[in-house]
Design a protein around this motif. Structure first.
Motif, PDB file in Angstrom:
ATOM      1  N   ILE A  29       0.858  -1.199   0.000  1.00 39.85           N
ATOM      2  CA  ILE A  29       0.000   0.000   0.000  1.00 39.85           C
ATOM      3  C   ILE A  29       0.890   1.244   0.000  1.00 39.85           C
ATOM      4  N   ARG A  30       1.343   1.740  -1.204  1.00 38.56           N
ATOM      5  CA  ARG A  30       0.898   1.353  -2.511  1.00 38.56           C
ATOM      6  C   ARG A  30       2.033   1.316  -3.536  1.00 38.56           C
ATOM      7  N   ALA A  31       3.249   1.686  -3.146  1.00 42.07           N
ATOM      8  CA  ALA A  31       4.287   1.992  -4.130  1.00 42.07           C
ATOM      9  C   ALA A  31       4.630   0.830  -5.057  1.00 42.07           C
ATOM     10  N   THR A  32       4.921  -0.355  -4.510  1.00 39.64           N
ATOM     11  CA  THR A  32       5.322  -1.440  -5.415  1.00 39.64           C
ATOM     12  C   THR A  32       4.137  -1.941  -6.234  1.00 39.64           C
ATOM     13  N   THR A  33       2.923  -1.802  -5.700  1.00 37.53           N
ATOM     14  CA  THR A  33       1.737  -2.136  -6.497  1.00 37.53           C
ATOM     15  C   THR A  33       1.584  -1.160  -7.656  1.00 37.53           C
ATOM     16  N   SER A  34       1.760   0.128  -7.400  1.00 33.80           N
ATOM     17  CA  SER A  34       1.605   1.131  -8.455  1.00 33.80           C
ATOM     18  C   SER A  34       2.693   1.008  -9.512  1.00 33.80           C
ATOM     19  N   ILE A  35       3.939   0.783  -9.092  1.00 33.18           N
ATOM     20  CA  ILE A  35       5.034   0.659 -10.062  1.00 33.18           C
ATOM     21  C   ILE A  35       4.842  -0.578 -10.928  1.00 33.18           C
ATOM     22  N   THR A  36       4.456  -1.693 -10.319  1.00 33.68           N
ATOM     23  CA  THR A  36       4.196  -2.911 -11.088  1.00 33.68           C
ATOM     24  C   THR A  36       3.060  -2.685 -12.073  1.00 33.68           C
ATOM     25  N   GLY A  42       2.653  -0.634 -19.726  1.00 36.83           N
ATOM     26  CA  GLY A  42       3.497  -0.207 -20.836  1.00 36.83           C
ATOM     27  C   GLY A  42       4.434   0.945 -20.558  1.00 36.83           C
ATOM     28  N   ALA A  43       4.524   1.409 -19.303  1.00 34.55           N
ATOM     29  CA  ALA A  43       5.516   2.438 -18.994  1.00 34.55           C
ATOM     30  C   ALA A  43       6.901   1.915 -19.366  1.00 34.55           C
ATOM     31  N   GLU A  44       7.733   2.779 -19.916  1.00 35.48           N
ATOM     32  CA  GLU A  44       9.061   2.348 -20.355  1.00 35.48           C
ATOM     33  C   GLU A  44       9.979   2.081 -19.180  1.00 35.48           C
ATOM     34  N   ARG A  45       9.977   2.980 -18.205  1.00 42.36           N
ATOM     35  CA  ARG A  45      10.826   2.823 -17.030  1.00 42.36           C
ATOM     36  C   ARG A  45      10.301   3.732 -15.926  1.00 42.36           C
ATOM     37  N   VAL A  46      10.697   3.413 -14.705  1.00 44.36           N
ATOM     38  CA  VAL A  46      10.334   4.211 -13.533  1.00 44.36           C
ATOM     39  C   VAL A  46      11.616   4.578 -12.814  1.00 44.36           C
ATOM     40  N   ILE A  47      11.851   5.872 -12.650  1.00 45.39           N
ATOM     41  CA  ILE A  47      13.043   6.355 -11.960  1.00 45.39           C
ATOM     42  C   ILE A  47      12.651   6.685 -10.522  1.00 45.39           C
ATOM     43  N   PRO A  48      13.128   5.925  -9.527  1.00 40.20           N
ATOM     44  CA  PRO A  48      12.780   6.232  -8.137  1.00 40.20           C
ATOM     45  C   PRO A  48      13.587   7.414  -7.615  1.00 40.20           C
ATOM     46  N   ALA A  49      12.954   8.255  -6.839  1.00 36.41           N
ATOM     47  CA  ALA A  49      13.617   9.415  -6.238  1.00 36.41           C
ATOM     48  C   ALA A  49      13.326   9.436  -4.749  1.00 36.41           C
ATOM     49  N   GLY A  86      -4.778   2.684  -9.832  1.00 36.64           N
ATOM     50  CA  GLY A  86      -5.740   2.922 -10.898  1.00 36.64           C
ATOM     51  C   GLY A  86      -5.386   4.073 -11.819  1.00 36.64           C
ATOM     52  N   GLU A  87      -4.497   4.949 -11.404  1.00 34.41           N
ATOM     53  CA  GLU A  87      -4.073   6.061 -12.255  1.00 34.41           C
ATOM     54  C   GLU A  87      -3.147   5.618 -13.377  1.00 34.41           C
ATOM     55  N   TYR A  88      -2.542   4.428 -13.224  1.00 35.50           N
ATOM     56  CA  TYR A  88      -1.490   4.005 -14.147  1.00 35.50           C
ATOM     57  C   TYR A  88      -2.058   3.071 -15.209  1.00 35.50           C
ATOM     58  N   ASP A  89      -2.912   3.651 -16.058  1.00 32.13           N
ATOM     59  CA  ASP A  89      -3.479   2.863 -17.144  1.00 32.13           C
ATOM     60  C   ASP A  89      -2.667   3.065 -18.418  1.00 32.13           C
ATOM     61  N   ARG A  90      -2.943   2.213 -19.387  1.00 35.66           N
ATOM     62  CA  ARG A  90      -2.145   2.213 -20.617  1.00 35.66           C
ATOM     63  C   ARG A  90      -2.227   3.545 -21.356  1.00 35.66           C
ATOM     64  N   ALA A  91      -3.404   4.141 -21.394  1.00 34.33           N
ATOM     65  CA  ALA A  91      -3.559   5.399 -22.123  1.00 34.33           C
ATOM     66  C   ALA A  91      -2.700   6.507 -21.528  1.00 34.33           C
ATOM     67  N   THR A  92      -2.438   6.429 -20.233  1.00 37.24           N
ATOM     68  CA  THR A  92      -1.700   7.491 -19.547  1.00 37.24           C
ATOM     69  C   THR A  92      -0.196   7.269 -19.556  1.00 37.24           C
ATOM     70  N   VAL A  93       0.249   6.024 -19.389  1.00 33.21           N
ATOM     71  CA  VAL A  93       1.675   5.799 -19.126  1.00 33.21           C
ATOM     72  C   VAL A  93       2.421   5.017 -20.195  1.00 33.21           C
ATOM     73  N   ALA A  94       1.742   4.425 -21.167  1.00 29.49           N
ATOM     74  CA  ALA A  94       2.448   3.595 -22.156  1.00 29.49           C
ATOM     75  C   ALA A  94       3.546   4.386 -22.863  1.00 29.49           C
ATOM     76  N   GLY A  95       4.743   3.821 -22.871  1.00 35.37           N
ATOM     77  CA  GLY A  95       5.883   4.429 -23.537  1.00 35.37           C
ATOM     78  C   GLY A  95       6.523   5.588 -22.797  1.00 35.37           C
ATOM     79  N   ARG A  96       6.046   5.894 -21.604  1.00 32.71           N
ATOM     80  CA  ARG A  96       6.536   7.062 -20.872  1.00 32.71           C
ATOM     81  C   ARG A  96       7.544   6.664 -19.793  1.00 32.71           C
ATOM     82  N   THR A  97       8.407   7.607 -19.456  1.00 32.25           N
ATOM     83  CA  THR A  97       9.275   7.483 -18.282  1.00 32.25           C
ATOM     84  C   THR A  97       8.570   8.146 -17.110  1.00 32.25           C
ATOM     85  N   LEU A  98       8.512   7.451 -15.995  1.00 36.28           N
ATOM     86  CA  LEU A  98       7.897   7.988 -14.796  1.00 36.28           C
ATOM     87  C   LEU A  98       8.981   8.277 -13.762  1.00 36.28           C
ATOM     88  N   VAL A  99       8.948   9.444 -13.181  1.00 33.31           N
ATOM     89  CA  VAL A  99       9.799   9.759 -12.035  1.00 33.31           C
ATOM     90  C   VAL A  99       8.918   9.659 -10.814  1.00 33.31           C
TER      91      VAL A  99
END
Length: 259
Positions: A29-36, A42-49, A86-99
């Protein structure tokens, strides 16, 4: 694998460093669930800060990135997304880098930088994680450390519950291993709470709602996030750390992905 250990808080790393072990970080609750969920979508990568400031700086350096995460459960001003799966759907994150920065999860991820391999686990990908870790062991890994993120320096029942279930799944892979007291204690907690199953979504969500993290989410109107965190084995993606970012390791398929 030589040994399976569960560290109930990242602070235990001071006494038992991750070293040459495969390390699994869990923050249900909730970070590793959201990143997975993001990588499965389809997110390309996630950069943890580690901090909000560091996240803003990394996003400014990374063209086209999305600034994501939370403090006190809600996205800081100017963030594109929060920490709700639920915010991390394909339409929003596919192909994107997330920080990505969160109160507890990204701190735990940063704490295990020296590990042989770093993977992220949650209920949604627990079976895939077990298979990936067993594969690491077959290739000569030096044991497994499962690190629970905890909540503000205290033990989190949700993380320990998932860790205990992962221990059982690792034992079931047939890879011989000894269990530390931390691993046995997590297994015992999972037995007491009831092993989560795909069919038991409502029961798992109810159990998560009773934890400190679950109660905090309910207090800010995010109770619906608990159902996403409670799903079991519906994702085959295992986030793995490579070159400072988290990317998808799809080498151990087995779940269904529909995000």
């Amino acid at each position: 694998m030589s040994a399976i250990d569960v560290l109930w808080l990242p602070g235990e790393l001071a006494s038992v460093p991750a070293g040459g072990r495969t390390t699994v970080v869990i923050d249900v609750i909730r970070a590793t669930t959201s990143i997975t969920t993001a990588l499965a979508a389809g997110a390309e990568r996630v950069i943890p800060a580690l901090t909000v400031e560091a996240a803003r700086e990394a996003a400014a350096r990374t063209e086209g990135s999305l600034l994501c995460g939370e403090r006190d459960g809600v996205p800081p001003p100017g963030f594109d997304l929060g920490n709700a799966p639920g915010e991390y759907d394909r339409a929003t994150v596919a192909g994107r880098t997330l920080v990505f920065t969160t109160t507890n999860g990204t701190a735990a991820i940063e704490a295990v930088r020296g590990a042989r391999a770093v993977r992220l686990g949650c209920f949604r990908n627990v079976g895939a994680v077990a298979r990936a870790v067993a594969g690491d062991a077959a290739r000569g890994g030096g044991g497994v450390a499962i690190v629970c993120a905890g909540r503000r320096g205290r033990v989190s029942m949700d993380d320990a519950w998932c860790a205990g279930h992962l221990v059982t799944r690792l034992v079931q892979t047939g890879a011989g291993a000894t269990l530390t007291d931390g691993a046995r204690a997590a297994q015992a907690l999972c037995t007491e709470l009831g092993p989560p199953t795909p069919a038991g979504l409502a029961c798992t969500a109810a159990g998560l709602a009773c934890t400190a993290a679950g109660r905090a989410l309910r207090a800010i109107g995010r109770a619906d996030d608990l159902r996403a965190c409670a799903a079991v084995d519906d994702l085959a993606v295992v986030p793995v750390r490579r070159d400072g970012a988290l990317v998808s390791d799809r080498g151990c398929q087995g779940g269904e992905e529909d995000v």
